[in-house]
Write a protein that holds these residues in place. Sequence first.
Motif, PDB file in Angstrom:
ATOM      1  N   ASP A 109      11.666  15.753  -3.730  1.00 15.51           N
ATOM      2  CA  ASP A 109      11.841  15.253  -2.137  1.00 15.51           C
ATOM      3  C   ASP A 109      12.871  13.488  -2.633  1.00 15.51           C
ATOM      4  OD1 ASP A 109      10.435  14.014   0.249  1.00 15.51           O
ATOM      5  OD2 ASP A 109       9.637  15.406   0.548  1.00 15.51           O
ATOM      6  N   ASN A 133      13.506   9.091   9.330  1.00 12.69           N
ATOM      7  CA  ASN A 133      12.570   9.774  10.179  1.00 12.69           C
ATOM      8  C   ASN A 133      13.102   9.344  11.587  1.00 12.69           C
ATOM      9  OD1 ASN A 133       9.802   8.937   9.103  1.00 12.69           O
ATOM     10  ND2 ASN A 133      10.093   7.168   9.229  1.00 12.69           N
ATOM     11  N   TYR A 136      -0.136  13.061   7.977  1.00 12.22           N
ATOM     12  CA  TYR A 136       0.241  13.182   7.491  1.00 12.22           C
ATOM     13  C   TYR A 136       0.445  13.658   6.199  1.00 12.22           C
ATOM     14  CZ  TYR A 136       4.609  10.461   4.216  1.00 12.22           C
ATOM     15  OH  TYR A 136       5.472  10.057   4.018  1.00 12.22           O
ATOM     16  N   ASP A 185       2.467  17.060   4.801  1.00 12.55           N
ATOM     17  CA  ASP A 185       2.854  17.667   3.479  1.00 12.55           C
ATOM     18  C   ASP A 185       2.518  18.322   2.602  1.00 12.55           C
ATOM     19  OD1 ASP A 185       4.599  15.569   1.764  1.00 12.55           O
ATOM     20  OD2 ASP A 185       3.808  14.361   2.664  1.00 12.55           O
ATOM     21  N   GLN A 211       3.111   4.458  -1.439  1.00 14.01           N
ATOM     22  CA  GLN A 211       2.671   5.252  -0.983  1.00 14.01           C
ATOM     23  C   GLN A 211       1.626   5.791  -1.417  1.00 14.01           C
ATOM     24  OE1 GLN A 211       5.209   8.275   2.150  1.00 14.01           O
ATOM     25  NE2 GLN A 211       5.830   6.078   2.920  1.00 14.01           N
TER      26      GLN A 211
HETATM   27  N1  ARG Z   1       8.994   9.485   6.470  1.00 17.09           N
HETATM   28  C1  ARG Z   1       8.594   9.247   5.351  1.00 17.09           C
HETATM   29  C2  ARG Z   1       8.186   7.038   5.710  1.00 17.09           C
HETATM   30  O1  ARG Z   1       9.664   7.126   6.462  1.00 17.09           O
HETATM   31  C3  ARG Z   1       8.637   9.557   3.830  1.00 17.09           C
HETATM   32  C4  ARG Z   1       8.790  10.737   3.576  1.00 17.09           C
HETATM   33  C5  ARG Z   1       8.357  10.348   1.814  1.00 17.09           C
HETATM   34  N2  ARG Z   1       8.183  12.123   1.845  1.00 17.09           N
HETATM   35  C6  ARG Z   1       6.904  12.892   1.853  1.00 17.09           C
HETATM   36  N3  ARG Z   1       7.025  13.948   1.155  1.00 17.09           N
HETATM   37  N4  ARG Z   1       5.932  12.477   2.077  1.00 17.09           N
HETATM   38  O2  ARG Z   1       7.551   6.842   5.158  1.00 17.09           O
END
Ligand code: ARG
Length: 589
Positions: free
Chosen positions: A120, A125, A325, A329, A353
């Motif tokens: 992943d 976004n 979120y 996931d 994160q």
């Molecule tokens: N879209 C998220 C961001 O911009 C990152 C995604 C990362 N991948 C995941 N499976 N959460 O922070």
Amino acid sequence: MKEILEQIKDEVREGFKKAGMDEKYAMVTLSNRPDLCEYQCNGAMAAAKEYHKAPIVMAQAVAEQLCNCEMFESVEAVAPGFLNFKLSGTFLADYAKGMQADREFFGMEQAKNPETIVLDFGGPNVAKPLHVGHLRSAVIGEAIKRIAKFAGHKVISDVHLGDWGLQMGLIITELKLRKPELVYFDPDYTGEYPKEAPFTISELEEIYPTASGKSKEDEDYKAAAMEATHELQMGRRGYRALLDHILNVSVTDLKKNYENLNVSFDLWKGESDADPYIPDMVKKMKEDGYAYESEGALVVDVAEESDTKEIPPCMILKSDGAALYNTTDLATMVWREADYHPTRMSYVVDKRQEMHFVQCFRCAKKTGIVSDDTRLEFIGFGTMNGKDGKPFKTREGGVMRLSSLIADVNEKMYEKIMENDTMTEEEARKTAGIVALSAIKYGDLSNQPSKDYIFDIDRFTSFEGNTGPYILYTIVRMKSIIKKYEASGKSLEDLALLAPGSEPEKSLMLSLVKFNSAVRNAFEESMPNRLCAYIYELANAFNHFYHETKIMTEEDENKQKHYMALLVLTKDVLEKAIDLLGFSAPDRM
Ligand code: ARG
């Protein structure tokens, strides 16, 4: 091919056994005194304790057993009890010949138990332009993907679009304000929705920041956006249709951007694709007694006794039933598990994160979404900073678009290339693009992923030092020698490696033969910087060889063929290595 260090260890083990000692003492490493030897073993000193003898006596006993091996040019016992090894030229040349014969893998063995890895990375976004924060995930993820595949593993890469959060509600809200007459907003509409999107990518890229700005000033606006997000998540038809349009328009644009970075994905799934899996997942978590209500929200405890800091419960649903979120996931793991039965799921995401992933991983294991032996790997990367040590910004202090950053580096490379004045403008532009990509990617990948790094455009685009352009420059140099050699009427068909006849040749070969171990290391530790270190060492070793050796004017034909064989192999290995990092070399620069 068995790694060279392993072959040496095998031999040294025999030596210890024959000298009457346990083979566990045959610990061989690369020498930390390259001026004295190439490989070393300090095991005789440890053995001396067990066998109650002087370390030097133990070392001498082993050296005696090994000194007639074909593998070594010399084996020395040195006080107080070191064993110093130099490899024999023929052994090295044979190893290099083995690499040469293996056109595809250059001696890298394919995994005996191939893993299936869902990787992943990317994580853009939708409806928001890619900014520099997305660069690292793309660059590191692509390299890890290529390295893992090269090592013989099965990799399924998934971009995991962010398409299920508040930004969707914001876009819908703004669009409704601007074009309330669109059928998407009519709750009684039951017909088919238009195929054509009611906006272009540039409109979309303007709508989102406008909406986001408004929501920060205007409470009602924000509430409307949250409501729209909720309705979308609850399946309102018109909003789902809008989401599809947003996705189509956005993904086309994202694909173009990733293509320019030489980055690709097997799957273009998003958070929204997890939605259908949420209800069953939640139901099961409740039935099994893992999920419970706390202050209206649904949570799963994930704290463990051994924790040294507090790990808060993993929130599964908000009090209004909205997905978070975490939820997407976790539900994404549900379909990944069902569709691919991976041995590992790896995430290349900003290290800030990390807590989110600790919670998700624990929750997934605890609730049985993934089995106990599925490895969940968080490859957290550090921040890309500007020269001031703060997160990289535009000159005006705003968030920098990735496309602007790439354009800046392209321009800088173009100017440098034009300085040499040997190319047409068109060729220079094309070459600049190739070299700029190496500057950006190598500048990033040469750092350990988890560390922050400083994006220094002057340093990254330099032709000297540990940079992408330096590596490409070295490859281009080799390509031009090859061309000259061929132009002089000679053929590359009958080149033949010999044992090295000089120090620069030998050190080039010593570097070359570490290719498989460098790739394995990069894979095992999910650290492409290991491969960069190999590349840099090899490029330096080649340049040293090049400066010390007259290749084109060599009169001894066999010697010249040997030099050229060495050069071609080095070039091929370097090109393979940079390909694993996700960039390539031009023919000239
Ligand atoms: N879209 C998220 C961001 O911009 C990152 C995604 C990362 N991948 C995941 N499976 N959460 O922070």
